[in-house]
Design a protein around this motif. Structure first.
Motif, mmCIF file in Angstrom:
data_model
loop_
_atom_site.group_PDB
_atom_site.id
_atom_site.type_symbol
_atom_site.label_atom_id
_atom_site.label_comp_id
_atom_site.label_asym_id
_atom_site.label_seq_id
_atom_site.Cartn_x
_atom_site.Cartn_y
_atom_site.Cartn_z
ATOM 1 N N ILE A 1 0.825 -1.208 0.000
ATOM 2 C CA ILE A 1 0.000 0.000 0.000
ATOM 3 C C ILE A 1 0.859 1.258 0.000
ATOM 4 C CG2 ILE A 1 -0.135 0.337 2.505
ATOM 5 C CD1 ILE A 1 -3.092 0.603 0.049
ATOM 6 N N PHE A 2 2.172 1.096 0.197
ATOM 7 C CA PHE A 2 3.049 2.246 0.403
ATOM 8 C C PHE A 2 3.630 2.737 -0.929
ATOM 9 C CE2 PHE A 2 3.055 -0.079 4.413
ATOM 10 C CZ PHE A 2 2.694 0.940 5.278
ATOM 11 N N PRO A 3 3.497 4.038 -1.209
ATOM 12 C CA PRO A 3 4.005 4.576 -2.481
ATOM 13 C C PRO A 3 5.530 4.571 -2.532
ATOM 14 C CG PRO A 3 3.219 6.345 -1.054
ATOM 15 C CD PRO A 3 2.820 5.056 -0.389
ATOM 16 N N ASP A 4 6.063 4.216 -3.679
ATOM 17 C CA ASP A 4 7.508 4.198 -3.901
ATOM 18 C C ASP A 4 7.952 5.628 -4.190
ATOM 19 O OD1 ASP A 4 10.106 3.901 -4.712
ATOM 20 O OD2 ASP A 4 9.726 2.185 -6.019
ATOM 21 N N VAL A 5 8.386 6.330 -3.154
ATOM 22 C CA VAL A 5 8.686 7.756 -3.293
ATOM 23 C C VAL A 5 9.909 8.007 -4.171
ATOM 24 C CG1 VAL A 5 7.596 8.324 -1.099
ATOM 25 C CG2 VAL A 5 10.036 7.786 -1.154
ATOM 26 N N SER A 6 10.745 7.002 -4.346
ATOM 27 C CA SER A 6 11.918 7.188 -5.203
ATOM 28 C C SER A 6 11.515 7.329 -6.665
ATOM 29 C CB SER A 6 12.883 6.008 -5.038
ATOM 30 O OG SER A 6 12.306 4.801 -5.522
ATOM 31 N N ARG A 7 10.305 6.916 -6.995
ATOM 32 C CA ARG A 7 9.819 7.016 -8.383
ATOM 33 C C ARG A 7 8.659 7.991 -8.524
ATOM 34 N NH1 ARG A 7 7.976 2.031 -10.914
ATOM 35 N NH2 ARG A 7 7.277 1.244 -8.898
ATOM 36 N N MET A 8 8.400 8.770 -7.467
ATOM 37 C CA MET A 8 7.311 9.740 -7.505
ATOM 38 C C MET A 8 7.841 11.138 -7.752
ATOM 39 S SD MET A 8 4.828 8.556 -4.359
ATOM 40 C CE MET A 8 3.681 9.908 -4.624
ATOM 41 N N GLU A 9 7.045 11.942 -8.406
ATOM 42 C CA GLU A 9 7.362 13.348 -8.561
ATOM 43 C C GLU A 9 6.636 14.130 -7.471
ATOM 44 O OE1 GLU A 9 6.260 14.493 -12.456
ATOM 45 O OE2 GLU A 9 7.694 13.166 -13.452
ATOM 46 N N ALA A 10 7.133 15.304 -7.164
ATOM 47 C CA ALA A 10 6.517 16.149 -6.133
ATOM 48 C C ALA A 10 5.252 16.786 -6.709
ATOM 49 C CB ALA A 10 7.494 17.215 -5.675
ATOM 50 N N ASN B 1 -0.789 10.528 6.462
ATOM 51 C CA ASN B 1 -1.355 11.847 6.241
ATOM 52 C C ASN B 1 -2.445 11.879 5.171
ATOM 53 O OD1 ASN B 1 0.146 14.241 7.770
ATOM 54 N ND2 ASN B 1 1.646 12.630 7.387
ATOM 55 N N GLY B 2 -2.826 10.708 4.682
ATOM 56 C CA GLY B 2 -3.997 10.651 3.820
ATOM 57 C C GLY B 2 -3.736 10.505 2.335
ATOM 58 N N TYR B 3 -2.557 10.051 1.953
ATOM 59 C CA TYR B 3 -2.295 9.851 0.522
ATOM 60 C C TYR B 3 -3.191 8.742 -0.025
ATOM 61 C CZ TYR B 3 0.039 8.423 -3.780
ATOM 62 O OH TYR B 3 0.306 8.081 -5.074
ATOM 63 N N VAL B 4 -3.962 9.081 -1.054
ATOM 64 C CA VAL B 4 -4.749 8.096 -1.799
ATOM 65 C C VAL B 4 -4.470 8.374 -3.271
ATOM 66 C CG1 VAL B 4 -7.030 7.178 -2.323
ATOM 67 C CG2 VAL B 4 -6.561 8.075 -0.038
ATOM 68 N N GLY B 5 -3.604 7.570 -3.870
ATOM 69 C CA GLY B 5 -3.181 7.853 -5.236
ATOM 70 C C GLY B 5 -3.083 6.616 -6.087
ATOM 71 N N GLU B 6 -2.392 6.755 -7.179
ATOM 72 C CA GLU B 6 -2.284 5.669 -8.160
ATOM 73 C C GLU B 6 -0.898 5.035 -8.186
ATOM 74 O OE1 GLU B 6 -3.508 7.296 -11.887
ATOM 75 O OE2 GLU B 6 -5.582 7.606 -11.254
ATOM 76 N N LEU C 1 -8.692 -3.748 -4.170
ATOM 77 C CA LEU C 1 -9.784 -2.781 -4.194
ATOM 78 C C LEU C 1 -9.418 -1.557 -3.359
ATOM 79 C CD1 LEU C 1 -12.733 -5.310 -3.755
ATOM 80 C CD2 LEU C 1 -11.890 -4.294 -5.879
ATOM 81 N N ILE C 2 -9.933 -0.413 -3.751
ATOM 82 C CA ILE C 2 -9.631 0.832 -3.053
ATOM 83 C C ILE C 2 -10.708 1.100 -2.011
ATOM 84 C CG2 ILE C 2 -9.316 3.318 -3.285
ATOM 85 C CD1 ILE C 2 -8.315 2.844 -6.114
ATOM 86 N N ASN C 3 -10.287 1.140 -0.752
ATOM 87 C CA ASN C 3 -11.169 1.372 0.383
ATOM 88 C C ASN C 3 -10.745 2.684 1.041
ATOM 89 O OD1 ASN C 3 -12.727 1.326 2.692
ATOM 90 N ND2 ASN C 3 -11.843 -0.548 3.520
ATOM 91 N N VAL C 4 -11.601 3.692 0.966
ATOM 92 C CA VAL C 4 -11.281 5.019 1.478
ATOM 93 C C VAL C 4 -12.007 5.262 2.793
ATOM 94 C CG1 VAL C 4 -11.460 7.502 1.048
ATOM 95 C CG2 VAL C 4 -10.855 5.968 -0.813
ATOM 96 N N SER C 5 -11.268 5.698 3.799
ATOM 97 C CA SER C 5 -11.876 6.128 5.052
ATOM 98 C C SER C 5 -12.495 7.499 4.830
ATOM 99 C CB SER C 5 -10.824 6.195 6.161
ATOM 100 O OG SER C 5 -11.405 6.600 7.382
ATOM 101 N N ASN C 6 -13.794 7.614 5.088
ATOM 102 C CA ASN C 6 -14.561 8.793 4.697
ATOM 103 C C ASN C 6 -15.077 9.544 5.926
ATOM 104 O OD1 ASN C 6 -16.305 10.661 3.632
ATOM 105 N ND2 ASN C 6 -17.513 9.206 2.445
ATOM 106 N N PRO C 7 -14.425 10.651 6.290
ATOM 107 C CA PRO C 7 -14.859 11.397 7.478
ATOM 108 C C PRO C 7 -16.176 12.135 7.283
ATOM 109 C CG PRO C 7 -13.153 12.609 6.329
ATOM 110 C CD PRO C 7 -13.281 11.294 5.622
ATOM 111 N N LYS C 8 -16.590 12.316 6.036
ATOM 112 C CA LYS C 8 -17.835 13.037 5.762
ATOM 113 C C LYS C 8 -19.057 12.161 6.022
ATOM 114 C CE LYS C 8 -15.409 16.512 4.138
ATOM 115 N NZ LYS C 8 -15.305 17.791 4.868
#
Length: 445
Positions: free
Chosen positions: A25-34, A63-68, A324-331
């Motif tokens: 689930i953890f993004p590979d920050v070495s291959r991510m752009e800012a 901190n809530g990253y939900v990305g691709e 599957l993408i499961n988002v915690s929804n505070p709303k």
């Protein structure tokens, strides 16, 4: 895991496992752009660059990253001193000592452990959520899904809670979103069909003689006509925008599951991670909206959890493993009344780790069935070691740290009894594992 020592504190967490596609689930920050400032500064206090990347990836998820993605598909070893730095930054000092002592007792190199532990002694715990991702455009997002008004099936099992069920119906009548049906599976002993008369929405109900929560939900899902299933409890209250909030979050994040947050009626402080969008590490069948196709992909609820605990947790893990993408929804929040009668309290074990009887199994056998089915034996043992001693104290002291410490000390005095309880639970879980899961498939329509 990103940092190996984390497995001592979160041995049976969803995110400890890789998904079936081989990704974490953890993004590979070495291959991510800012992208739009999502990447925070790396912590220069770590020795290795890899540790800095792993720490940043952890903080993004917290901190809530939900990305691709891209996501890590494997984790390399990091220096031991970096692992202790990570623990001190993110956990209370008592838990750091807990890990340190366990490492020494399990015959890890004492000199290396003491050096790494001492080297990071001045690192202070930080709030894991410091730079939460705001998703500023969410408020103005015009959801195409909402405008298409998909049909939703709201599933509610009920048992001996007619007084509270009427309030549930009142809240549903006040929903701004109207395109739904309500399916109630009634297991109440003094069955009264009159309670279902006179409501303004489409209400389907039937009597189920057997007191079985997961059977009730499975049968309702099979009969549901909606393209979306909204799971709900009979002792809850919600605002008029509840359904809309679930649909909007699904659309915004292109998610499969919207996990709403549940708040206690006692007015307890809202956990920090309930206050913002993030990848959800749980699935609460008292407040969750799913695409119906989710059940076609992973199956219905496992009836091995009948009259016991963690059936929704196991289902959530199946969804996570399936990618599957499961988002915690505070709303999409609900007020969970947690009434003292009816529901699971009336049919079996309400508490996962506290047996109802003196010689009862600890934890409830379904807990070990769940853990042993998906996690390695070492992770299961670490989970028992972390959870069982503090479960000696009654549930009402769950958030009282001094009482939890006292429970750990008392457990030493009660060790023979606890070993008997755990052994009994292990045996009963083995019987469940031998029998295998009871997961029915939902056929495509």
């Amino acid at each position: 895991m990103l940092f190996p020592l984390l497995t001592y504190l979160q041995p049976t967490h969803y995110f400890q496992l890789f998904r079936k596609n081989g990704c974490s689930i953890f993004p590979d920050v070495s291959r991510m752009e800012a992208i739009e400032g999502l990447l925070m500064d790396r912590d220069s206090g770590y020795i290795s660059q890899l540790s800095r990347d792993y720490d940043l990836s952890w903080r993004l998820i917290q901190n809530g990253y939900v990305g691709e993605g891209p996501y890590y598909t494997c984790f390399e070893a990091v220096p031991l001193v970096d692992s202790y730095r990570f623990l001190r930054k993110n956990f209370h000092w008592a838990w750091v000592w807990y890990v340190f002592v366990l490492r020494l007792l399990s015959f890890h190199h004492p000199i290396k452990e003491v050096f790494a532990f001492w080297k990071q002694r001045k690192v202070k715990q930080q709030h894991s959520v410091q730079d939460r991702i705001a998703y500023d455009d969410y408020t103005t997002f015009q959801s195409p899904l909402l405008s298409h008004t998909p049909f939703i099936s709201i599933v509610i099992p009920t048992l001996n809670r007619y007084v509270y069920l009427q309030d549930v119906f009142k809240d549903l009548e006040q929903q701004a979103y109207k395109h739904f049906e309500v399916l109630v599976v009634d297991q109440t002993e003094a069955y009264d069909a009159a309670i279902y008369e006179g409501w303004s929405f489409e209400l389907i109900h039937w009597r189920q003689e057997e007191k079985a929560l997961w059977l009730a939900r499975n049968e309702a899902i099979k009969k549901a006509r909606g393209t979306y299933i909204l799971m709900y409890d009979d002792d809850s209250r919600v605002d008029s925008n509840w359904i809309e909030s679930h649909l909007k979050a699904l659309d915004y994040f292109n998610a499969d599951i919207s996990s709403g947050v549940s708040l206690s009626q006692e007015g307890a402080a809202i956990p920090i991670n309930y206050q913002f969008f993030r990848y959800s590490d749980q699935l609460d069948t008292g407040n969750v909206l799913l695409k119906k196709e989710v059940f076609q992909k992973v199956g219905l609820f496992d009836r091995q959890f009948e009259k016991q605990r963690m059936g929704d947790g196991e289902f959530g893990l199946r969804c996570y493993l399936a990618g599957l993408i499961n988002v915690s929804n505070p709303k999409a929040k609900r007020l969970h009344l947690k009434v003292g009668t009816g529901g699971l309290r009336a049919m079996g074990s309400w508490d996962a780790f506290r047996p109802k009887h003196f010689l009862g199994p600890r934890p409830i056998p379904s807990v070990l069935y769940f853990f042993r089915r998906y996690y390695a034996k070492q992770a299961v043992m670490l989970s028992l070691l972390k959870s069982v001693p503090i479960s000696i104290m009654p549930y009402r002291f769950k958030k009282n740290k001094p009482m939890m410490v006292l429970g750990g000390l008392i457990s030493l005095l009660l060790l023979p009894l606890i070993l008997f309880q755990v052994t009994r639970s292990w045996y009963m879980a083995s019987q469940k594992l031998k029998e295998g899961p009871k997961i029915e498939r939902l056929n495509d329509e």
